[in-house]
Design a protein around this motif. Structure first.
Motif, PDB file in Angstrom:
ATOM      1  N   SER A 112       0.835  -1.200   0.000  1.00  0.00           N
ATOM      2  CA  SER A 112       0.000   0.000   0.000  1.00  0.00           C
ATOM      3  C   SER A 112       0.872   1.254   0.000  1.00  0.00           C
ATOM      4  O   SER A 112       2.004   1.229   0.504  1.00  0.00           O
ATOM      5  N   PRO A 113       0.365   2.361  -0.545  1.00  0.00           N
ATOM      6  CA  PRO A 113       1.121   3.611  -0.514  1.00  0.00           C
ATOM      7  C   PRO A 113       1.504   4.039   0.902  1.00  0.00           C
ATOM      8  O   PRO A 113       2.594   4.582   1.121  1.00  0.00           O
ATOM      9  N   SER A 117       5.306   4.733   2.201  1.00  0.00           N
ATOM     10  CA  SER A 117       5.704   6.062   2.676  1.00  0.00           C
ATOM     11  C   SER A 117       6.141   6.053   4.144  1.00  0.00           C
ATOM     12  O   SER A 117       6.948   6.887   4.562  1.00  0.00           O
ATOM     13  N   ARG A 118       5.637   5.107   4.934  1.00  0.00           N
ATOM     14  CA  ARG A 118       5.947   5.086   6.367  1.00  0.00           C
ATOM     15  C   ARG A 118       7.100   4.165   6.733  1.00  0.00           C
ATOM     16  O   ARG A 118       7.587   4.204   7.871  1.00  0.00           O
ATOM     17  N   VAL A 150      18.253  -1.944   8.186  1.00  0.00           N
ATOM     18  CA  VAL A 150      17.539  -2.715   9.204  1.00  0.00           C
ATOM     19  C   VAL A 150      16.153  -2.109   9.407  1.00  0.00           C
ATOM     20  O   VAL A 150      16.036  -0.904   9.671  1.00  0.00           O
ATOM     21  N   PRO A 151      15.070  -2.891   9.294  1.00  0.00           N
ATOM     22  CA  PRO A 151      13.714  -2.363   9.499  1.00  0.00           C
ATOM     23  C   PRO A 151      13.551  -1.788  10.912  1.00  0.00           C
ATOM     24  O   PRO A 151      13.986  -2.385  11.884  1.00  0.00           O
ATOM     25  N   GLU A 152      12.879  -0.619  10.990  1.00  0.00           N
ATOM     26  CA  GLU A 152      12.675   0.050  12.280  1.00  0.00           C
ATOM     27  C   GLU A 152      11.221   0.126  12.690  1.00  0.00           C
ATOM     28  O   GLU A 152      10.924   0.511  13.815  1.00  0.00           O
ATOM     29  N   ASN A 153      10.289  -0.210  11.808  1.00  0.00           N
ATOM     30  CA  ASN A 153       8.871  -0.217  12.183  1.00  0.00           C
ATOM     31  C   ASN A 153       8.157  -1.323  11.406  1.00  0.00           C
ATOM     32  O   ASN A 153       8.752  -2.010  10.564  1.00  0.00           O
ATOM     33  N   LYS A 154       6.869  -1.526  11.697  1.00  0.00           N
ATOM     34  CA  LYS A 154       6.139  -2.648  11.093  1.00  0.00           C
ATOM     35  C   LYS A 154       5.995  -2.469   9.586  1.00  0.00           C
ATOM     36  O   LYS A 154       5.985  -3.449   8.827  1.00  0.00           O
ATOM     37  N   GLU A 155       5.889  -1.210   9.131  1.00  0.00           N
ATOM     38  CA  GLU A 155       5.817  -0.966   7.691  1.00  0.00           C
ATOM     39  C   GLU A 155       7.113  -1.371   7.001  1.00  0.00           C
ATOM     40  O   GLU A 155       7.103  -1.943   5.905  1.00  0.00           O
ATOM     41  N   ARG A 162       8.523  -8.211   1.555  1.00  0.00           N
ATOM     42  CA  ARG A 162       8.163  -8.185   0.131  1.00  0.00           C
ATOM     43  C   ARG A 162       9.410  -8.167  -0.752  1.00  0.00           C
ATOM     44  O   ARG A 162       9.524  -8.927  -1.722  1.00  0.00           O
ATOM     45  N   LEU A 163      10.379  -7.331  -0.422  1.00  0.00           N
ATOM     46  CA  LEU A 163      11.570  -7.172  -1.254  1.00  0.00           C
ATOM     47  C   LEU A 163      12.523  -8.363  -1.154  1.00  0.00           C
ATOM     48  O   LEU A 163      13.303  -8.617  -2.066  1.00  0.00           O
TER      49      LEU A 163
END
Length: 216
Positions: A112-113, A117-118, A150-155, A162-163
């Motif tokens: 989702s957009p 963005s988040r 490194v991912p920092e939030n659930k988004e 996905r990637l």
């Protein structure tokens, strides 16, 4: 021809320029195409040749993946503003090895957009002793690197999943099969990687130059 290449780059975010003046050095070719960018701690022209893991430090792609596939990524994604373009120029070809490319818009299909963005990432290591949160996309800029971000939030976790699970059938494969063959890539809009390298194919030699802008 040059004008057509510029149109192709804008439309497809990378372009195979074919064999470009093989008698000239790569930096001279880069200066004809655009403005080379000097990257700290890197030579203006970098030589890329397949190596086993133990021949490179662990903070490099070769040190992590050796002769295996290089996952799709954008270069220097952990920088606040990564270099915009780069060219890859073949000095010693090998038709068994492919450069893999994928437009980021195709890679993000299904997200989702608001997720895009988040999504916030943290560089795995500090740059100039500083560390900032980085967005997956900012204006024209897209960044991705499973090794350095490194991912920092659930988004970011969702985007990362996905990637990391892209269908290889989506990739476009480009083979550098002639000396002087040159590929130009928009590093803000396309991910790239490398196919697996056979033990007897390590003589391949590619030169890379980063560019701040192009003049095609």
């Amino acid at each position: 021809m040059i004008g057509l290449a510029g149109i192709q780059l804008e439309k497809y975010v990378f372009v195979d320029l074919g064999v470009v003046n093989p008698e000239l050095d790569t930096l001279s070719i880069a200066k004809r195409i655009g403005n080379p960018t000097q990257i700290p701690n890197l030579s203006e022209v970098q030589c890329l040749s397949p190596k086993n893991k133990d021949e490179f430090p662990k903070n490099t792609y070769s040190g992590n993946f050796g002769l295996e596939n290089f996952p799709l990524h954008t270069d220097l994604a952990h920088w606040h503003i990564p270099p915009r373009y780069f060219l890859l120029r073949c000095l010693v070809p090998d038709p068994t090895i492919s450069t893999l490319v994928l437009n980021f818009e195709n890679a993000l299909n299904g997200l989702s957009p608001s997720t895009i963005s988040r999504a916030l990432f943290k560089p795995r290591r500090k740059l100039n002793n500083r560390q900032f949160l980085l967005r997956l996309t900012e204006g024209e800029l897209f960044r991705w690197d499973s090794l350095y971000l490194v991912p920092e939030n659930k988004e970011a976790e969702e985007a990362s999943s996905r990637l990391n699970a892209l269908d290889e059938n989506q990739y476009q494969s480009v083979k550098l099969v002639e000396r002087g063959q040159t590929i130009l890539i928009d590093n803000w809009k396309v991910m790239h990687g490398r196919s697996r390298v056979a033990e007897n194919s390590t003589s391949r030699l590619i030169e890379r130059v980063y560019l701040s802008e192009i003049n095609l």
